[in-house]
Design an enzyme around this catalytic site. Structure first.
Site, PDB file in Angstrom:
ATOM      1  N   GLY A   9       7.037  -3.836   8.937  1.00  0.00           N
ATOM      2  CA  GLY A   9       7.763  -2.578   9.074  1.00  0.00           C
ATOM      3  C   GLY A   9       6.972  -1.608   9.961  1.00  0.00           C
ATOM      4  CB  THR A  53      16.109   5.728 -23.511  1.00  0.00           C
ATOM      5  OG1 THR A  53      16.425   5.245 -24.809  1.00  0.00           O
ATOM      6  CG2 THR A  53      16.289   4.622 -22.484  1.00  0.00           C
ATOM      7  CB  THR A 104      12.978   2.972  -0.190  1.00  0.00           C
ATOM      8  OG1 THR A 104      13.526   4.108   0.479  1.00  0.00           O
ATOM      9  CG2 THR A 104      14.078   2.175  -0.830  1.00  0.00           C
ATOM     10  CG  ASP A 118       7.825   1.938   7.233  1.00  0.00           C
ATOM     11  OD1 ASP A 118       7.509   0.760   7.491  1.00  0.00           O
ATOM     12  OD2 ASP A 118       8.465   2.255   6.207  1.00  0.00           O
ATOM     13  NE  ARG A 119       3.085  -2.813   5.401  1.00  0.00           N
ATOM     14  CZ  ARG A 119       2.898  -4.116   5.219  1.00  0.00           C
ATOM     15  NH1 ARG A 119       3.909  -4.956   5.339  1.00  0.00           N
ATOM     16  NH2 ARG A 119       1.686  -4.572   4.944  1.00  0.00           N
ATOM     17  CG  ASP A 125       4.934   5.385   3.584  1.00  0.00           C
ATOM     18  OD1 ASP A 125       5.537   6.212   2.869  1.00  0.00           O
ATOM     19  OD2 ASP A 125       5.251   5.177   4.768  1.00  0.00           O
TER      20      ASP A 125
HETATM   21  N1  ATP Z   1      19.807   8.158  -3.964  1.00  0.00           N
HETATM   22  C1  ATP Z   1      18.516   7.925  -3.793  1.00  0.00           C
HETATM   23  N2  ATP Z   1      18.117   6.724  -3.302  1.00  0.00           N
HETATM   24  C2  ATP Z   1      16.821   6.480  -3.113  1.00  0.00           C
HETATM   25  N3  ATP Z   1      15.841   7.367  -3.345  1.00  0.00           N
HETATM   26  C3  ATP Z   1      16.180   8.575  -3.823  1.00  0.00           C
HETATM   27  C4  ATP Z   1      17.507   8.915  -4.065  1.00  0.00           C
HETATM   28  N4  ATP Z   1      17.528  10.175  -4.509  1.00  0.00           N
HETATM   29  C5  ATP Z   1      16.261  10.611  -4.548  1.00  0.00           C
HETATM   30  N5  ATP Z   1      15.437   9.660  -4.157  1.00  0.00           N
HETATM   31  C6  ATP Z   1      13.982   9.818  -4.093  1.00  0.00           C
HETATM   32  O1  ATP Z   1      13.538   9.855  -2.744  1.00  0.00           O
HETATM   33  C7  ATP Z   1      12.455   8.947  -2.572  1.00  0.00           C
HETATM   34  C8  ATP Z   1      12.443   8.503  -1.146  1.00  0.00           C
HETATM   35  O2  ATP Z   1      12.316   9.700  -0.437  1.00  0.00           O
HETATM   36  P1  ATP Z   1      12.135   9.698   1.099  1.00  0.00           P
HETATM   37  O3  ATP Z   1      13.306   9.056   1.743  1.00  0.00           O
HETATM   38  O4  ATP Z   1      11.728  11.052   1.517  1.00  0.00           O
HETATM   39  O5  ATP Z   1      10.885   8.743   1.144  1.00  0.00           O
HETATM   40  P2  ATP Z   1      10.485   7.885   2.335  1.00  0.00           P
HETATM   41  O6  ATP Z   1       9.063   7.549   2.233  1.00  0.00           O
HETATM   42  O7  ATP Z   1      10.931   8.559   3.565  1.00  0.00           O
HETATM   43  O8  ATP Z   1      11.372   6.590   2.074  1.00  0.00           O
HETATM   44  P3  ATP Z   1      12.104   5.792   3.195  1.00  0.00           P
HETATM   45  O9  ATP Z   1      11.162   5.837   4.383  1.00  0.00           O
HETATM   46  O10 ATP Z   1      12.250   4.446   2.592  1.00  0.00           O
HETATM   47  O11 ATP Z   1      13.397   6.514   3.433  1.00  0.00           O
HETATM   48  C9  ATP Z   1      12.725   7.880  -3.596  1.00  0.00           C
HETATM   49  O12 ATP Z   1      11.611   7.130  -3.942  1.00  0.00           O
HETATM   50  C10 ATP Z   1      13.253   8.726  -4.758  1.00  0.00           C
HETATM   51  O13 ATP Z   1      12.242   9.272  -5.543  1.00  0.00           O
HETATM   52  C1  PAU Z   2       8.508  -2.207   3.183  1.00  0.00           C
HETATM   53  C2  PAU Z   2       9.333  -1.177   3.927  1.00  0.00           C
HETATM   54  C3  PAU Z   2      10.781  -1.214   3.399  1.00  0.00           C
HETATM   55  C4  PAU Z   2       8.748   0.208   3.628  1.00  0.00           C
HETATM   56  O1  PAU Z   2       9.510   1.196   4.209  1.00  0.00           O
HETATM   57  C5  PAU Z   2       9.301  -1.426   5.466  1.00  0.00           C
HETATM   58  O2  PAU Z   2       8.002  -1.315   5.932  1.00  0.00           O
HETATM   59  C6  PAU Z   2       9.866  -2.781   5.828  1.00  0.00           C
HETATM   60  O3  PAU Z   2      11.057  -2.956   5.867  1.00  0.00           O
HETATM   61  N1  PAU Z   2       8.974  -3.768   6.098  1.00  0.00           N
HETATM   62  C7  PAU Z   2       9.336  -5.119   6.494  1.00  0.00           C
HETATM   63  C8  PAU Z   2       8.512  -6.137   5.781  1.00  0.00           C
HETATM   64  C9  PAU Z   2       7.013  -6.059   6.060  1.00  0.00           C
HETATM   65  O4  PAU Z   2       6.478  -5.003   6.402  1.00  0.00           O
HETATM   66  O5  PAU Z   2       6.347  -7.105   5.951  1.00  0.00           O
HETATM   67  K     K Z   3       8.632   4.406   3.407  1.00  0.00           K
END
Ligand code: ATP
Ligand code: PAU
Ligand code: K
Length: 246
Positions: free
Chosen positions: A99, A175, A124, A101-102, A121
């Site tokens: 990814g 819960t 999600t 982003d990593r 990071d």
């Molecule tokens: N409907 C939703 N789906 C997923 N995450 C949500 C939702 N609503 C709130 N969140 C929160 O938002 C976080 C992700 O926030 P954000 O998108 O800012 O993070 P990120 O690091 O940018 O993730 P990504 O890069 O995967 O989008 C989730 O881990 C969760 O705590």
């Molecule tokens: C793991 C995530 C989803 C984190 O955003 C992204 O970096 C991704 O889709 N990676 C692909 C798999 C990998 O990095 O090996």
């Molecule tokens: K991320």
């Protein structure tokens, strides 16, 4: 000649789209939950002429954005994971599988320290990457806090959750509190294992924490870990500056 105000850095994650102008790339990014909403923002900000984007979504998903930019004469530079850049070497044999982003978060971090480091990071997914002497050693991909809760609630019939987050790890007596604290315990476990892992080989190191859920890591503030607003966008800024102004 483009100026830093005309350049937008765009981090397209699985949950949301974060973006910031190159002129203020160290601030807290804006966020939109859909590509449509982001496109509408672009319509209202016609001075933006150049995008640097990173995306962890399928190419087909970002195609409409590319098309919008083509029609509106916005230049799109998409950054992809590389074998090496800015003195950082990737450990993946097939770097196209990592990814971006990593990769970008590491590109930002390698500029911030000379020590071995870990980047966590939290979004999600929670990704953890280990780097020493400019070499990526490898990493982990774990479910993010929300993904964990979601998977748990979906795969059981009597477990449910709410959106309240505990700042401190406590013992739940309902819960919802059991679920929130159980997932927080899992997040803290990832952090503890990362610290233990890097400590095996290095005495002195940095741990950077970034992503939408970085505040779940507030418990680390006394042990020297560094909370960073958005290392992915900061990595994009390095690519943009090199390409436009170097
Ligand atoms: N409907 C939703 N789906 C997923 N995450 C949500 C939702 N609503 C709130 N969140 C929160 O938002 C976080 C992700 O926030 P954000 O998108 O800012 O993070 P990120 O690091 O940018 O993730 P990504 O890069 O995967 O989008 C989730 O881990 C969760 O705590
Ligand atoms: C793991 C995530 C989803 C984190 O955003 C992204 O970096 C991704 O889709 N990676 C692909 C798999 C990998 O990095 O090996
Ligand atoms: K991320």
């Amino acid at each position: 000649m483009v100026t830093e105000q005309q350049v937008l850095l765009v981090d397209i994650g699985n949950t949301s789209i974060k973006f910031l102008r190159l002129s203020n790339f160290q601030e807290i990014p804006q966020s939109k939950s859909t590509l449509n909403a982001f496109e509408q923002w672009l319509t209202r900000n016609p001075e933006v002429t150049t995008l640097f984007i990173s995306s962890v979504r399928q190419t087909a998903v970002t195609q409409p954005l590319r098309e919008y930019c083509r029609q509106n004469k916005i230049v799109v530079n998409e950054i992809n994971t590389e074998q090496s850049a800015f003195g950082l070497l990737n450990s993946y044999k097939d770097v196209s599988k990592m990814g971006v982003d990593r990769w970008l978060a590491m590109i930002a971090a390698v500029h911030l320290t000379h020590k071995p480091f870990v980047v966590i990071d939290a979004g999600t997914a929670i990704t953890v990457d280990f780097v020493a002497d400019g070499q990526h050693l490898g990493g982990w991909i774990a479910p993010g806090f929300y993904s964990m809760k979601n998977a748990l609630v979906t795969s059981t019939q009597k477990v449910f959750s709410d959106d309240e987050i505990s700042n401190q790890l406590q013992l739940g007596t309902t819960t919802e509190r059991c679920v929130a604290n159980g997932c927080l315990a899992a997040v803290q476990g990832v952090y503890a294992r990362a610290r233990a892992q890097i400590s095996i080989n290095f005495e002195d190191f940095d741990i950077f924490i970034t992503g939408g859920d970085k505040n779940l890591f507030a418990f680390t503030c006394n042990d020297g870990s560094i909370l960073a607003a958005n290392l992915v966008v900061q990595g994009l800024a390095r690519y943009a500056k090199k390409q436009l102004f170097a």
